[in-house]
Write a protein that holds these residues in place. Structure first.
Motif, PDB file in Angstrom:
ATOM      1  N   PHE A 197      -3.013   0.785  -6.106  1.00  0.00           N
ATOM      2  CA  PHE A 197      -3.204   2.025  -5.206  1.00  0.00           C
ATOM      3  C   PHE A 197      -4.491   1.476  -4.343  1.00  0.00           C
ATOM      4  O   PHE A 197      -5.381   0.918  -4.753  1.00  0.00           O
ATOM      5  N   ASN A 198      -4.009   1.635  -3.056  1.00  0.00           N
ATOM      6  CA  ASN A 198      -5.012   1.225  -1.958  1.00  0.00           C
ATOM      7  C   ASN A 198      -5.429   2.433  -1.117  1.00  0.00           C
ATOM      8  O   ASN A 198      -4.645   3.148  -0.699  1.00  0.00           O
ATOM      9  N   TYR A 199      -6.680   2.572  -0.613  1.00  0.00           N
ATOM     10  CA  TYR A 199      -7.219   3.740   0.261  1.00  0.00           C
ATOM     11  C   TYR A 199      -7.756   2.858   1.631  1.00  0.00           C
ATOM     12  O   TYR A 199      -8.506   2.066   1.267  1.00  0.00           O
ATOM     13  N   PHE A 200      -7.109   3.350   2.783  1.00  0.00           N
ATOM     14  CA  PHE A 200      -7.847   2.698   4.090  1.00  0.00           C
ATOM     15  C   PHE A 200      -8.495   3.612   4.657  1.00  0.00           C
ATOM     16  O   PHE A 200      -7.987   4.761   5.004  1.00  0.00           O
ATOM     17  N   ASP A 201      -9.644   3.278   5.118  1.00  0.00           N
ATOM     18  CA  ASP A 201     -10.536   3.783   5.957  1.00  0.00           C
ATOM     19  C   ASP A 201     -11.393   3.005   6.700  1.00  0.00           C
ATOM     20  O   ASP A 201     -12.640   2.614   6.646  1.00  0.00           O
ATOM     21  N   PHE A 202     -10.537   2.413   7.805  1.00  0.00           N
ATOM     22  CA  PHE A 202     -11.144   0.952   8.633  1.00  0.00           C
ATOM     23  C   PHE A 202     -12.442   1.637   9.424  1.00  0.00           C
ATOM     24  O   PHE A 202     -12.559   2.442   9.814  1.00  0.00           O
ATOM     25  N   ILE A 203     -13.299   0.415   9.488  1.00  0.00           N
ATOM     26  CA  ILE A 203     -14.439   0.438  10.100  1.00  0.00           C
ATOM     27  C   ILE A 203     -14.361   0.824  11.575  1.00  0.00           C
ATOM     28  O   ILE A 203     -13.495  -0.104  12.217  1.00  0.00           O
ATOM     29  N   GLY A 204     -14.959   1.606  12.422  1.00  0.00           N
ATOM     30  CA  GLY A 204     -14.791   1.535  13.748  1.00  0.00           C
ATOM     31  C   GLY A 204     -14.473   3.000  14.200  1.00  0.00           C
ATOM     32  O   GLY A 204     -13.917   3.764  13.355  1.00  0.00           O
ATOM     33  N   GLU A 205     -14.523   3.601  15.202  1.00  0.00           N
ATOM     34  CA  GLU A 205     -14.567   4.845  15.861  1.00  0.00           C
ATOM     35  C   GLU A 205     -13.256   5.348  15.937  1.00  0.00           C
ATOM     36  O   GLU A 205     -12.876   6.454  15.549  1.00  0.00           O
ATOM     37  N   SER A 215     -10.666   3.930  14.407  1.00  0.00           N
ATOM     38  CA  SER A 215      -9.670   3.322  13.389  1.00  0.00           C
ATOM     39  C   SER A 215      -8.853   4.489  12.646  1.00  0.00           C
ATOM     40  O   SER A 215      -9.306   5.506  12.540  1.00  0.00           O
ATOM     41  N   GLY A 216      -7.864   4.206  11.917  1.00  0.00           N
ATOM     42  CA  GLY A 216      -7.346   5.219  11.169  1.00  0.00           C
ATOM     43  C   GLY A 216      -7.486   5.208   9.948  1.00  0.00           C
ATOM     44  O   GLY A 216      -8.459   4.408   9.309  1.00  0.00           O
ATOM     45  N   SER A 217      -6.802   5.923   8.945  1.00  0.00           N
ATOM     46  CA  SER A 217      -7.032   6.077   7.471  1.00  0.00           C
ATOM     47  C   SER A 217      -5.686   6.211   7.068  1.00  0.00           C
ATOM     48  O   SER A 217      -4.647   6.614   7.639  1.00  0.00           O
ATOM     49  N   GLY A 218      -5.500   5.869   5.764  1.00  0.00           N
ATOM     50  CA  GLY A 218      -4.250   6.086   4.991  1.00  0.00           C
ATOM     51  C   GLY A 218      -4.516   5.682   3.662  1.00  0.00           C
ATOM     52  O   GLY A 218      -5.389   5.238   3.063  1.00  0.00           O
ATOM     53  N   PHE A 219      -3.087   5.578   2.914  1.00  0.00           N
ATOM     54  CA  PHE A 219      -3.091   5.262   1.512  1.00  0.00           C
ATOM     55  C   PHE A 219      -2.046   4.225   1.277  1.00  0.00           C
ATOM     56  O   PHE A 219      -1.031   4.456   2.048  1.00  0.00           O
ATOM     57  N   GLU A 220      -1.811   3.624   0.197  1.00  0.00           N
ATOM     58  CA  GLU A 220      -0.798   2.788   0.060  1.00  0.00           C
ATOM     59  C   GLU A 220      -0.444   2.874  -1.680  1.00  0.00           C
ATOM     60  O   GLU A 220      -1.434   2.295  -2.497  1.00  0.00           O
ATOM     61  N   ILE A 221       0.679   2.909  -2.187  1.00  0.00           N
ATOM     62  CA  ILE A 221       1.056   2.812  -3.471  1.00  0.00           C
ATOM     63  C   ILE A 221       2.148   1.849  -3.655  1.00  0.00           C
ATOM     64  O   ILE A 221       3.174   1.908  -2.977  1.00  0.00           O
ATOM     65  N   GLY A 222       1.845   0.888  -4.613  1.00  0.00           N
ATOM     66  CA  GLY A 222       2.894  -0.141  -4.666  1.00  0.00           C
ATOM     67  C   GLY A 222       3.121  -0.735  -6.082  1.00  0.00           C
ATOM     68  O   GLY A 222       2.426  -0.136  -7.179  1.00  0.00           O
ATOM     69  N   ALA A 223       4.362  -0.967  -6.349  1.00  0.00           N
ATOM     70  CA  ALA A 223       4.860  -1.402  -7.787  1.00  0.00           C
ATOM     71  C   ALA A 223       5.690  -2.633  -7.744  1.00  0.00           C
ATOM     72  O   ALA A 223       6.171  -2.778  -6.881  1.00  0.00           O
ATOM     73  N   GLY A 224       5.601  -3.514  -8.796  1.00  0.00           N
ATOM     74  CA  GLY A 224       6.276  -4.786  -8.556  1.00  0.00           C
ATOM     75  C   GLY A 224       6.418  -5.327 -10.003  1.00  0.00           C
ATOM     76  O   GLY A 224       5.741  -4.964 -10.850  1.00  0.00           O
ATOM     77  N   LEU A 225       7.128  -6.382  -9.755  1.00  0.00           N
ATOM     78  CA  LEU A 225       7.673  -7.389 -11.314  1.00  0.00           C
ATOM     79  C   LEU A 225       7.475  -8.535 -10.904  1.00  0.00           C
ATOM     80  O   LEU A 225       8.427  -9.235 -10.641  1.00  0.00           O
ATOM     81  N   PRO A 226       6.213  -9.089 -11.239  1.00  0.00           N
ATOM     82  CA  PRO A 226       5.986 -10.519 -10.993  1.00  0.00           C
ATOM     83  C   PRO A 226       6.745 -11.459 -11.923  1.00  0.00           C
ATOM     84  O   PRO A 226       6.593 -11.147 -12.903  1.00  0.00           O
ATOM     85  N   ILE A 227       7.457 -12.475 -11.298  1.00  0.00           N
ATOM     86  CA  ILE A 227       8.230 -13.349 -12.134  1.00  0.00           C
ATOM     87  C   ILE A 227       7.412 -14.761 -11.959  1.00  0.00           C
ATOM     88  O   ILE A 227       7.737 -15.229 -10.724  1.00  0.00           O
ATOM     89  N   TYR A 228       7.062 -15.071 -12.921  1.00  0.00           N
ATOM     90  CA  TYR A 228       6.028 -16.537 -13.056  1.00  0.00           C
ATOM     91  C   TYR A 228       6.966 -17.633 -13.229  1.00  0.00           C
ATOM     92  O   TYR A 228       7.690 -17.724 -14.500  1.00  0.00           O
ATOM     93  N   PHE A 229       6.873 -18.694 -12.643  1.00  0.00           N
ATOM     94  CA  PHE A 229       7.734 -19.675 -13.044  1.00  0.00           C
ATOM     95  C   PHE A 229       7.156 -20.507 -14.107  1.00  0.00           C
ATOM     96  O   PHE A 229       7.913 -21.319 -14.947  1.00  0.00           O
ATOM     97  N   ARG A 230       6.056 -20.606 -14.231  1.00  0.00           N
ATOM     98  CA  ARG A 230       5.355 -21.393 -15.323  1.00  0.00           C
ATOM     99  C   ARG A 230       5.075 -20.390 -16.563  1.00  0.00           C
ATOM    100  O   ARG A 230       5.699 -20.645 -17.752  1.00  0.00           O
TER     101      ARG A 230
END
Length: 138
Positions: free
Chosen positions: A32-40, A42-57
Motif C-alpha cells: 500500500f502506498n500513499y502519495f502526497d507529493f511536495i509542491g503547491e 502537486s497531487g495526491s492519491g493511493f496505490e494498492i498492489g499484489a504480486g507473486l515474485p518468481i525467484y530464479f535462484r
C-alpha cells in the motif's frame, strides 16, 4: 519480509510492503502506498498492489519476475486518474545475513480503466511501473 522506501518519504511517497515466501522460489507480496507529493500544485492519491515474485535462484535472492495486479487513484489540479490492471515486473533482490534486504524492480502494466474527467486527456493503455524497497526479514 517487510519493506518500505525511505527515499520516497522525502518526496511525499509513503508506503509499506509485506511479503511471505511460500516456496523456495515463490513469494506472495502485497503493498500500500500513499502519495502526497511536495509542491503547491502537486497531487495526491493511493496505490494498492499484489504480486507473486518468481525467484530464479531462491526466494529473496537474485533475479525475479513478478506478475501482479495494481489499483492506483491519483488526483491533481488537472485530472482525476484511475489505473487498474495487471503488470509484469523484472527485478533483483539482495538479502544479507542480518536480515536487511533491498529489492528493485521495473516493468510495464496494462490499464483497464478509462475514468478520466478531462476530455482532452488521453490515458494510455500501457503504463510503466517499478519500485525500490529497503526492508527486514523476520
Amino acid at each position: 519480509v517487510s519493506e518500505t522506501n525511505p527515499i520516497g518519504w522525502m518526496l511525499g511517497i509513503y508506503g509499506a510492503s509485506l511479503s511471505y515466501g511460500i516456496t523456495q522460489h515463490l513469494a506472495l507480496r502485497g503493498d500500500f502506498n500513499y502519495f502526497d507529493f511536495i509542491g503547491e500544485d502537486s497531487g495526491s492519491g493511493f496505490e494498492i498492489g499484489a504480486g507473486l515474485p518468481i525467484y530464479f535462484r531462491r526466494t529473496y535472492s537474485g533475479a525475479f519476475l513478478e506478475p501482479g495486479f495494481i489499483l492506483r487513484e491519483f488526483d491533481d489540479e488537472f485530472y482525476d486518474n484511475t489505473t487498474i490492471g495487471p503488470q509484469m515486473l523484472f527485478g533483483w533482490h539482495w538479502m544479507w545475513d542480518s536480515g536487511l534486504n533491498l529489492a528493485v524492480a521495473a516493468g510495464v502494466g496494462r490499464n483497464w480503466s478509462r475514468e478520466d474527467t478531462e476530455e482532452d486527456y488521453d490515458d494510455e493503455e500501457a503504463f510503466v511501473n517499478g519500485y525500490l524497497r529497503f526492508g527486514y526479514a523476520f
